[in-house]
Scaffold this active site. Sequence first.
Site, PDB file in Angstrom:
ATOM      1  N   ASP A 325       0.861  -1.062  -0.167  1.00  0.00           N
ATOM      2  CA  ASP A 325      -0.114   0.100  -0.153  1.00  0.00           C
ATOM      3  C   ASP A 325       0.917   1.093  -0.029  1.00  0.00           C
ATOM      4  OD1 ASP A 325      -2.466  -1.057   0.094  1.00  0.00           O
ATOM      5  OD2 ASP A 325      -2.595  -1.142   2.334  1.00  0.00           O
ATOM      6  N   ASP A 636      -4.830  -3.172   4.897  1.00  0.00           N
ATOM      7  CA  ASP A 636      -5.171  -2.734   6.059  1.00  0.00           C
ATOM      8  C   ASP A 636      -6.783  -2.710   6.215  1.00  0.00           C
ATOM      9  OD1 ASP A 636      -5.679  -0.701   4.290  1.00  0.00           O
ATOM     10  OD2 ASP A 636      -4.368   0.846   4.975  1.00  0.00           O
ATOM     11  N   ASP A 640      -9.646  -6.058   2.342  1.00  0.00           N
ATOM     12  CA  ASP A 640      -8.290  -6.526   1.886  1.00  0.00           C
ATOM     13  C   ASP A 640      -8.084  -8.175   2.473  1.00  0.00           C
ATOM     14  OD1 ASP A 640      -7.634  -4.312   0.759  1.00  0.00           O
ATOM     15  OD2 ASP A 640      -6.418  -3.510   2.361  1.00  0.00           O
TER      16      ASP A 640
HETATM   17  P1  ATP Z   1      -3.553   2.717   0.271  1.00  0.00           P
HETATM   18  O1  ATP Z   1      -4.412   1.824  -0.675  1.00  0.00           O
HETATM   19  O2  ATP Z   1      -2.112   3.180  -0.347  1.00  0.00           O
HETATM   20  O3  ATP Z   1      -3.781   2.827   1.604  1.00  0.00           O
HETATM   21  P2  ATP Z   1      -5.344   5.105  -0.071  1.00  0.00           P
HETATM   22  O4  ATP Z   1      -5.277   5.086   1.193  1.00  0.00           O
HETATM   23  O5  ATP Z   1      -4.959   6.029  -0.808  1.00  0.00           O
HETATM   24  O6  ATP Z   1      -4.321   4.013  -0.612  1.00  0.00           O
HETATM   25  P3  ATP Z   1      -8.065   4.476   0.048  1.00  0.00           P
HETATM   26  O7  ATP Z   1      -8.151   4.782   1.393  1.00  0.00           O
HETATM   27  O8  ATP Z   1      -8.892   3.478  -0.555  1.00  0.00           O
HETATM   28  O9  ATP Z   1      -6.758   4.517  -0.428  1.00  0.00           O
HETATM   29  O10 ATP Z   1      -8.658   6.057  -0.753  1.00  0.00           O
HETATM   30  C1  ATP Z   1      -8.935   6.077  -1.762  1.00  0.00           C
HETATM   31  C2  ATP Z   1      -9.217   7.332  -2.468  1.00  0.00           C
HETATM   32  O11 ATP Z   1     -10.595   7.657  -1.652  1.00  0.00           O
HETATM   33  C3  ATP Z   1      -8.561   8.524  -2.160  1.00  0.00           C
HETATM   34  O12 ATP Z   1      -7.523   8.812  -2.972  1.00  0.00           O
HETATM   35  C4  ATP Z   1      -9.312   9.905  -1.858  1.00  0.00           C
HETATM   36  O13 ATP Z   1      -9.642  10.682  -2.795  1.00  0.00           O
HETATM   37  C5  ATP Z   1     -10.532   9.038  -1.146  1.00  0.00           C
HETATM   38  N1  ATP Z   1     -10.679   8.957   0.069  1.00  0.00           N
HETATM   39  C6  ATP Z   1      -9.724   8.590   1.155  1.00  0.00           C
HETATM   40  N2  ATP Z   1     -10.252   8.494   2.303  1.00  0.00           N
HETATM   41  C7  ATP Z   1     -11.469   9.177   2.456  1.00  0.00           C
HETATM   42  C8  ATP Z   1     -12.334   9.694   3.228  1.00  0.00           C
HETATM   43  N3  ATP Z   1     -12.080   9.277   4.668  1.00  0.00           N
HETATM   44  N4  ATP Z   1     -13.531  10.020   2.838  1.00  0.00           N
HETATM   45  C9  ATP Z   1     -14.026  10.339   1.651  1.00  0.00           C
HETATM   46  N5  ATP Z   1     -13.020   9.986   0.713  1.00  0.00           N
HETATM   47  C10 ATP Z   1     -11.622   9.349   0.963  1.00  0.00           C
END
Ligand code: ATP
Length: 887
Positions: A325, A636, A640
Amino acid sequence: MIESWKVDSNKLMKKMNVTEKGLSDEQVLQIREKVGENLLEEAKKKSVLQVFLSQFCDLLVIILIIAAVISAFSENPESTIVIIAVLIMNSILGTVQHIKAEKSLESLKQLSSPSAKIMRNGIKIQIPSKEVVPGDILVLEAGDLIVADGRIINNYSLQVNESSLTGESTNVEKTDKALEGDIPLADRINMVYSGSLVVYGRAEVLVTETGMNTEIGKIAGLMNKAKERKTPLQKSLDQFSGRLAIGIMIISAVVFVLCLIRNVSLIDSLMFAVALAVAAIPEALGSIVTIVQAIGTGRMASENAIIKDLKAVESLGCVSVICSDKTGTLTQNKMTVEKVYVDGDIISPNQLDLKNQLHRDLVYNAILSNDSSIADGKGIGDPTEYALLEMFRNIKVENFRIGNGGCKKFEDSTVENNDFNEKMLNEEDVRRAIPRLQEIPFDSDRKLMSVKCKLHDKETVLTKGALDVLLNRCIKIRKNNQVREISQSDIEEILKVNEKFSNQGLRVLSFAYKEADEDLTIENEKDFIFLGLIAMIDPPREESVEAVQKAKEAGIKTVMITGDHKITAIAIAKKIGIFNDGDLAVTGLELDEMSNEELYEKINRISVYARVSPENKIRIVEAWQKHGNVVSMTGDGVNDAPALKKADIGVAMGITGTEVSKDASSMILADDNFATIIKAVANGRNVYRNIKNAIMFLLSGNMAGILCVLYASIVGLSMPFTAIHLLFINLLTDSLPAIAIGMEPSDDSLLKEKPRNPKEGILTKYFIIKIMLQGALIGIATMSAYYIGLKTNTALATTMAFATLTIARLFHGFNCRGKESIRKLKLKTNPYQIMAFVAGIAFISIVLFVPQLHGLFEIADFTAVNILEILGLAFVPTLIIQIVKEI
Ligand code: ATP
C-alpha cells in the site's frame, strides 16, 4: 439473565446503570472484580506429563530404546543406564522446548491481540479487548472485530459477518430497535456477538456479556481446535527423520550381518549395529530447529514484525514480489493540507476565510462528513480526515463574524455565548450544533463518504471523496456567490487543478453537497453541487527509498498498490524509486478491462496500480504467483482480507489496520512501515540459512561417526566408539555449537542474494554431497587417530577416536557458520560459537581427565603426545575446509 434483544436500549442502559458517556473508572473496577477479564479460556493444553511421554513416540527414540535393551546384555551394561538417562534427559529437554515454544507463541499472540474502541468517562478511547467489561459502550466501525456480546444502541447501517458463530457467511444487517418474542441467536439483529466482524457501517453497542459468558465462550470445544503448528521445514524434517530411521535400521542390519559373517560374537555384532544407529540419529535436530525459529521470531518481533504464522518465517526468505500500500506504509501517513481550490482560486489553507460562505460550507463539509477526532493533540481515526480537522483548527478566528448567513444554530450555540476570539475553533462544537441525521460511511470501493445534516435549516447532504468518482455526480457548481449548472470548461478547469495537485504528489479530496429531503442512500449519492478541492501532502517515509533499493538488490520487486489517484501515485512512486523509466502505471478501471492473459504478460512492467479496489488486489497477486513468484501483500482495510489470504505472506498494518485484516494476515507490522518488511525478509532468510547450517553441522558430524563405524565393521576392526561416546557427542558437545550457528546474526550479504526457490528443499543433492565430503574428512581424521592408538592397544584406539571425533566436530562448528571463511566472517561476530567451543572442550576434558569417569566412557591411559596428536588431527578437517572456502 436479561434477554437484551427484547428490551428497549434506553431501558437496558438504565438497568445497567450506564449513560451514553460510558462507564466511569470506578464502575469498571467494580464490574471487573465481579466478572473478571474479557478472555476466553484456552483449550486444555497437554499436561506436562503428556508432553513428556509424547517425546518417546518417535521412531528414532524407539531405536535408541532397542539399543538400550541390547546393551544390557553386553559386557558394558552401564551403557543401558546411560542410554536411558540420555533418553529421559532428551525428553525433559524436548518438554522444556515444547513449553517454551508455546510460551513464545503465546506472547506473539498477545502482541497481535485485538483492541476495542469504547466510550469511558465521555471520551472515546482504545483499549485491549481483555479490558472490556459489561456496561461498556463499544464503538464499532467497518473492519473491527467484535470482542464482546452486546445490544446495539445506535445503529448507522451496521453490517456484520457472524460466520464464526452461525456458520452463515452472508452479512447481517443490524438494527437498534427492540425485537419481540423468543428468536434464535442468528435472528437477533439488534445484538452483536463476540468473534464477528464488522464489514460495513458503524454502531454504538452496550456490552452485555464478556469472556466465557459470551455466546462464543459458551460453545465448548470451539477453542479446542488446535492449529497445525508445524512449518513446511519442520514437516520435511519429520519426513526426513522417518526415512533416516528406516535407512538406519537397514544399514544396522547389514552391519550386524557383516559382523556375524566375520565371526564376531553375537553380542558384539549387536553392539556394532547399536553404535551405528546411535551415531546416525541426530537427536538434537528437532529441538535445534525449534530453538532457531524461536530466536528468529523473537528478533523479528523486536524489530516490529510480528509473526502470526510460523510458516511465514520460512516463506519470507522466498519472497520475490512485495505489493505494498502507499498510504502509511510507504508514506508517513502524516497528512497536512497544503492547498485548497475553492471559488475558482487555488489558495493555501490559512487563507480560508470563515466569513466567506462558500469557504465556510467547504469547511463544514470537511469536518462534518468526517469521523475522526482530535484528543490531546492526537488524531484518532483516519489521518486523511483528521488532517481536515487540523486545517479547521488552524483557521484564523478573528476573520469570523457572526450572522453572515452561515449556520444559525452553529452561531447561536457556540459563537455568541463564547469568547470565540480567545478560543481555538473546535470541530466538536460544530458537530454538536449541526447533528448528523444520516450517513453512508467511506469505503475504498466507492471512494466516497456522505452525511446528511440540518444545515441552514435545510436537510443537506455533504459528500467528500475521490474526484474522479464525485465529479461525475455533480450537476452544478457553486462559484462567484451563485449556484449554476456545471459547464464543460468548469470540469476541465477542475481536472486541470487536480492534475496539478497530483503531479506534486498531493492527495486530493473533492467536496460537494446538495439540499435534499430524500433518504440518504448509495443510489442517491448524485446530482451534487461542486464545492471545491482540498489537497494534502503525505511525504514518503525516509526509510522507504533505502528499503526499496535494498529490496531491488535482494531480487525483490516492489509494487505500489493504492486507492489514490494515478498521477499522485506515480509522483510518490518516482520519489521512492518504485516507478522507473519504462514502467507502467495502471488504474483499477484499466485493470478491469485487461484479460488475465494480458495482465500476465504485462505484470512484470507494472509497478504502480492506482485507484484499485480490493478485488483488483487478488488478481494482481494471482498474476504474480502464476509467474512462479512468492508474493507478499500488505493490506489494512476490511475488504483486503481475501487478498491477504491469497498472498503467500499477507502483511497487516499494526497501527492503522483493521482487526479483520490482522486476522487474515500471517505477519503484522507493528509500525506500519514498509522498511520493516525488508528487515523481516532479511531475518527470514537468516533463520533459514542458520537452520540449514545447523543441519549441515549436525548431519556432517553424524556422517563422520557413521563412516567410521561402517569402515570398522567392513575392515574388521574393533568398534571405534561405544554407544555412550556417540550419545555424549550428539547430545552434549554437538548441541551447543548447533544452537550457536542458529544465532548467527543476519548480515548484509543476505540481501545481496536472489530469493530462494520455494520448491527447493534443504536436503538437495549438493547439500547431501557436502555433508558426505565434510563427514568423510572428519571420519578420516578420526580413523587416523584410531590407528595411532591401535599401535598401543584397542582401548587407546577407541579413546583417541572418540576424543578426535568430539573435538573435530567442535572445530567444525566454525566451518558451518556461513559460506565464507572464518577470516571473512570474523570470529567476534558470533561470540556464542566461541562459548560453545569452550564449553565443548570443557566437557571432553572432564571425561578425559577425571579418572572416575574413565570406567563409564572406557577411557584408556594416554600421554601428552597423544593429546597433541588428537588436537592436531581434529583440526585438520577444519583447516582443509577453511582453505577451500578461501579459495
Ligand atoms: P492505500 O491503498 O495506499 O492505503 P489510499 O489510502 O489512498 O491508498 P483509500 O483509502 O482507498 O486508498 O482511498 C482512495 C481514495 O478515496 C483517496 O484517494 C481519496 O480520494 C478518497 N478518500 C480517502 N479517504 C477518504 C475519506 N475518509 N473520505 C472520503 N474520501 C476518501
